[in-house]
Design a protein around this motif. Sequence first.
Motif, mmCIF file in Angstrom:
data_model
loop_
_atom_site.group_PDB
_atom_site.id
_atom_site.type_symbol
_atom_site.label_atom_id
_atom_site.label_comp_id
_atom_site.label_asym_id
_atom_site.label_seq_id
_atom_site.Cartn_x
_atom_site.Cartn_y
_atom_site.Cartn_z
ATOM 1 N N LEU A 126 0.842 -1.205 0.000
ATOM 2 C CA LEU A 126 0.000 0.000 0.000
ATOM 3 C C LEU A 126 0.873 1.248 0.000
ATOM 4 C CD1 LEU A 126 -2.862 -0.891 2.517
ATOM 5 C CD2 LEU A 126 -3.107 -0.432 0.098
ATOM 6 N N THR A 127 1.971 1.172 0.750
ATOM 7 C CA THR A 127 2.902 2.298 0.778
ATOM 8 C C THR A 127 3.456 2.577 -0.602
ATOM 9 O OG1 THR A 127 3.519 1.704 3.014
ATOM 10 C CG2 THR A 127 5.014 3.135 1.839
ATOM 11 N N ARG A 128 3.822 1.503 -1.304
ATOM 12 C CA ARG A 128 4.378 1.688 -2.639
ATOM 13 C C ARG A 128 3.354 2.361 -3.550
ATOM 14 N NH1 ARG A 128 8.472 -1.265 -3.985
ATOM 15 N NH2 ARG A 128 7.784 -2.888 -2.587
ATOM 16 N N ILE A 129 2.107 1.926 -3.441
ATOM 17 C CA ILE A 129 1.081 2.499 -4.314
ATOM 18 C C ILE A 129 0.924 3.993 -4.037
ATOM 19 C CG2 ILE A 129 -1.396 2.508 -4.786
ATOM 20 C CD1 ILE A 129 -1.350 -0.510 -4.364
ATOM 21 N N GLN A 130 0.798 4.348 -2.756
ATOM 22 C CA GLN A 130 0.549 5.771 -2.493
ATOM 23 C C GLN A 130 1.790 6.606 -2.807
ATOM 24 O OE1 GLN A 130 1.636 7.800 0.226
ATOM 25 N NE2 GLN A 130 2.782 6.286 1.375
ATOM 26 N N ASN A 131 2.977 6.019 -2.642
ATOM 27 C CA ASN A 131 4.185 6.763 -3.003
ATOM 28 C C ASN A 131 4.235 7.012 -4.511
ATOM 29 O OD1 ASN A 131 7.146 7.614 -2.416
ATOM 30 N ND2 ASN A 131 7.262 6.180 -4.128
ATOM 31 N N HIS A 132 3.933 5.987 -5.292
ATOM 32 C CA HIS A 132 4.001 6.145 -6.744
ATOM 33 C C HIS A 132 2.925 7.104 -7.240
ATOM 34 C CE1 HIS A 132 7.273 3.569 -7.018
ATOM 35 N NE2 HIS A 132 6.737 2.465 -7.481
ATOM 36 N N LEU A 133 1.741 7.045 -6.613
ATOM 37 C CA LEU A 133 0.695 7.996 -7.007
ATOM 38 C C LEU A 133 1.177 9.423 -6.783
ATOM 39 C CD1 LEU A 133 -2.484 6.303 -5.513
ATOM 40 C CD2 LEU A 133 -2.080 6.802 -7.911
ATOM 41 N N PHE A 134 1.746 9.633 -5.625
ATOM 42 C CA PHE A 134 2.239 10.974 -5.306
ATOM 43 C C PHE A 134 3.370 11.370 -6.254
ATOM 44 C CE2 PHE A 134 3.975 14.327 -2.607
ATOM 45 C CZ PHE A 134 2.811 14.887 -2.110
ATOM 46 N N ALA A 135 4.241 10.399 -6.537
ATOM 47 C CA ALA A 135 5.367 10.687 -7.426
ATOM 48 C C ALA A 135 4.874 11.086 -8.808
ATOM 49 C CB ALA A 135 6.278 9.463 -7.523
ATOM 50 N N ILE A 136 3.871 10.360 -9.318
ATOM 51 C CA ILE A 136 3.347 10.685 -10.646
ATOM 52 C C ILE A 136 2.697 12.067 -10.629
ATOM 53 C CG2 ILE A 136 1.594 10.059 -12.346
ATOM 54 C CD1 ILE A 136 2.164 7.116 -11.591
ATOM 55 N N GLY A 137 1.906 12.316 -9.596
ATOM 56 C CA GLY A 137 1.246 13.610 -9.488
ATOM 57 C C GLY A 137 2.237 14.753 -9.473
ATOM 58 N N MET A 138 3.262 14.608 -8.656
ATOM 59 C CA MET A 138 4.238 15.694 -8.534
ATOM 60 C C MET A 138 5.100 15.819 -9.790
ATOM 61 S SD MET A 138 3.842 17.431 -5.891
ATOM 62 C CE MET A 138 2.214 17.201 -5.244
ATOM 63 N N PHE A 139 5.342 14.681 -10.436
ATOM 64 C CA PHE A 139 6.115 14.708 -11.677
ATOM 65 C C PHE A 139 5.367 15.491 -12.748
ATOM 66 C CE2 PHE A 139 6.546 12.337 -15.771
ATOM 67 C CZ PHE A 139 7.754 12.859 -16.134
ATOM 68 N N LEU A 140 4.058 15.276 -12.830
ATOM 69 C CA LEU A 140 3.263 16.045 -13.789
ATOM 70 C C LEU A 140 3.253 17.524 -13.423
ATOM 71 C CD1 LEU A 140 1.544 15.073 -16.255
ATOM 72 C CD2 LEU A 140 2.366 13.232 -14.845
ATOM 73 N N ASN A 141 3.252 17.802 -12.141
ATOM 74 C CA ASN A 141 3.389 19.176 -11.673
ATOM 75 C C ASN A 141 4.654 19.810 -12.244
ATOM 76 O OD1 ASN A 141 1.396 20.170 -10.121
ATOM 77 N ND2 ASN A 141 2.523 20.110 -8.215
ATOM 78 N N ASP A 142 5.742 19.042 -12.163
ATOM 79 C CA ASP A 142 7.026 19.542 -12.630
ATOM 80 C C ASP A 142 7.004 19.818 -14.125
ATOM 81 O OD1 ASP A 142 7.907 19.282 -10.110
ATOM 82 O OD2 ASP A 142 9.026 17.432 -10.434
ATOM 83 N N LEU A 143 6.220 19.023 -14.838
ATOM 84 C CA LEU A 143 6.144 19.231 -16.281
ATOM 85 C C LEU A 143 5.279 20.428 -16.632
ATOM 86 C CD1 LEU A 143 5.758 15.670 -17.787
ATOM 87 C CD2 LEU A 143 7.721 17.153 -17.895
ATOM 88 N N GLY A 144 4.577 20.963 -15.637
ATOM 89 C CA GLY A 144 3.777 22.143 -15.896
ATOM 90 C C GLY A 144 2.285 21.890 -15.875
ATOM 91 N N ALA A 145 1.877 20.634 -15.680
ATOM 92 C CA ALA A 145 0.445 20.345 -15.550
ATOM 93 C C ALA A 145 0.059 20.718 -14.129
ATOM 94 C CB ALA A 145 0.174 18.873 -15.822
ATOM 95 N N PHE A 146 -0.048 22.007 -13.895
ATOM 96 C CA PHE A 146 -0.020 22.487 -12.538
ATOM 97 C C PHE A 146 -1.192 22.005 -11.699
ATOM 98 C CE2 PHE A 146 -0.321 25.700 -9.184
ATOM 99 C CZ PHE A 146 0.912 25.479 -8.615
ATOM 100 N N PHE A 147 -0.910 21.095 -10.819
ATOM 101 C CA PHE A 147 -1.747 20.616 -9.732
ATOM 102 C C PHE A 147 -2.948 19.759 -10.123
ATOM 103 C CE2 PHE A 147 -0.257 21.858 -5.591
ATOM 104 C CZ PHE A 147 -1.028 21.043 -4.779
#
Lengths: 205, 572
Positions: free
Chosen positions: B308-329
């Motif tokens: 479960l930890t891995r899933i929520q970490n990867h979800l957060f990682a993907i979300g923040m990665f898209l943030n970095d690309l400019g898909a803001f929030f």
Amino acid sequence: METKGLNSPGYEIPDDVKGAVAITTIDRIYNWGRRSSVWPLMFGLACCAIEMIATAAGRYDFSRFGMEVMRPSPRQADLMLVSGTVTKKMAPTIVRLYNQMPEPKYVVAMGACASGGGPFKEGYNVVSGVDKLIPVDVYIPGCPPTPQALINGLIKLQEKIDGQHWKDTRWYREGDLAAIPIPMLGPDLIYQEQIPAIKEASKEA
Amino acid sequence: MTTLDFSRFGTSVAVDEREGYEGYLVSADKLVEFATALRDEYGYDYLSSVTGVDYIAEEKFEVVYHAYKTIGGAELVFKVQVARDKAEVPSLIDIYPGADFQEREAWDLLGIKFTGHPDLRRILLWEGFEGHPLRKDWQEAYYEEDIKPFKSRWPKAEYTRAEAQNPYGANVKYPDQFDPEKWVPEGEDALYGSLAKYETTDESGLKTDHLTVNLGPQHPSTHGVFRIAATLDGETIMNLKPVMGYLHRNHEKIGERNTYLQNMPFTDRLDYLSSLSNNFGYALAVEKLLNIEVPERAEYIRVIMAELTRIQNHLFAIGMFLNDLGAFFTPSLYAIEERELVLDIFEMVTGSRMMCNYFRFGGLARDLPAGSLQKIKDLVFDRLPRKTDEMDRFLSENEILRSRTVGQGYLSTEDAIKYASAGPVLRASGVPYDIRRAAPYSIYDRFDFNVAVRYNGDIYDRYIIRLDEIRESIKILQQAVEQIPEGEIQTGKPRYQMKVPAGEAYGRVEGPKGELGFYLVSDGKGNPYRYHVRAPSFINLTAFGPMCKGLKIADVVAVLGSIDIVLGETDR
């Protein structure tokens, strides 16, 4: 604050202009404007920053309090949410950021580390709380504080803003506001104001 | 452990025969030769961990290396011992470039000099800091005693604030004869010097100077207090160095004062997005030292929590990665919505959303509360698979995402191994190395799942592999929640203090960010003698500079987002 509070300064409004005119005090409208648009600095230090993001996200959503506009530049920010452990290596940067923020500015120490060092207090690279560097308005306990606790702390900050009187605020006093001296990185963190004491001690040694 | 034939090195390589220790002792002058043979002939192509131990009673430092084969199998431990007053060890950076940051860390914190290292600067502290903190004779400003619980807090708990005892009323300590007015801050010449200035001349004789740019430590896209120093030619990165330590919280020094159990909540705060994986690694290492088994039900709960930890970490990682690309929030709002549901389960089971502090040596702090298993089932059979597909559908074929990421930030298979990258970064470069398969721990050998692997080694693959891994984790979870038996959750009586036999242990788990290892040395007392964390976020950054070379400055942020670092772990 509701508009009801804003509109009842204790004066009678004549019937014929009711609904067209609002009478209020400068303090009330001034504080109401500021407390409803506290823009935080987009600034995350450690674990607490994740809870800060969770608070900003859909479920808790602190934009309900006018705080969703996170500004990455200190020049546009009103509130520094110190969300995490303040380390000595980071200390000069934090003071510099604080100095760069325009008045009126507020600081919230989020979590145990920012309030007093927290679990890492004894560490050699950890400053025991951000109040060792800059003045703090609200402390939020918790490690990390839950989003509910953070929102509660932000409401406390709004209450503090409500209670301010423009005559007493430091940014309307005469003269320039002094910037906080930036600590240096030496053999350890060097607090500028302690330099005479350090000098004295090293002479005795 | 397998025994290898090292007789050709004669007496320079000997089996470590100390009680509770394993591996080989290599003499410093033969180290480079030994490591070369290890890599080229014995197949240990992956140097995972480099760290030092200060054996002050024996007047020596020991540098400990853990190497693996990327085709799987147990680790090979080798050590070099040097005298404390002449702490010099040849650097292995030419053979295993992944040792770069770890050797710098050992220099910073222990003062072991690695000869031949081209850029041996302090990494976590700043240049000019007094002393090497992890040496056993170095005492911090708040020093009270070597071991907790300190007498001042025990048994009457009459605790005076430590600031009150410090002459400066703060957590600082200056050396004798120190004159602050004469102090010249060392500045960052060493850092900028290491960035190698360029000056190019074109045909017309026009000289172009290269620009040095700093990103951070306060920058919205660095995921915390991380700094990047880069030299640019126009907008192209010529050279790039990560600068860290802005969140160096002295995890290891505090860990060596703490008792074993006191360290458990501290591990939560390493990679603060995935505290339960950190608990897992630390519990494994201590259980190895204690040599105890974990009951069946506890193993299942551990696996459920870790996945479960891995899933929520990867979800957060993907979300923040898209943030970095400019898909803001917007994508991260979708990701955080699902993450909150996992956090609800954490709060229900462990009592905390983020800092779970749930694992105990030989078991768990408490059993699953009533109703929580049903909640997990609802999540892993219905909601999460659906939402993962939804994210995939929304994002993966997106034109902007693809044009920003496909073919960018390339890391070749050889480089990924060379730079000791771990986790999704390694697997996205075509190395199917997952500790859950390569050296199974806990009960991972019972589950049917695939090791997610992608072959292009670009940013896009490092993004998409996280979706793959979420799907594999859901697969494991679906099996685990069906198979979980009733029973005990703790071997023996729960204890807050235990006798840990002398020796060393290295416990490693496949954390969401990669191989998370805990290296422990016990001297038989109530606290670890040496406590080292092999942090995947930290070591994955070794490849960051090479990956960015030649990219545009705006892509650096995307590369960093695709590595997925957490500063709590990077800086410890």
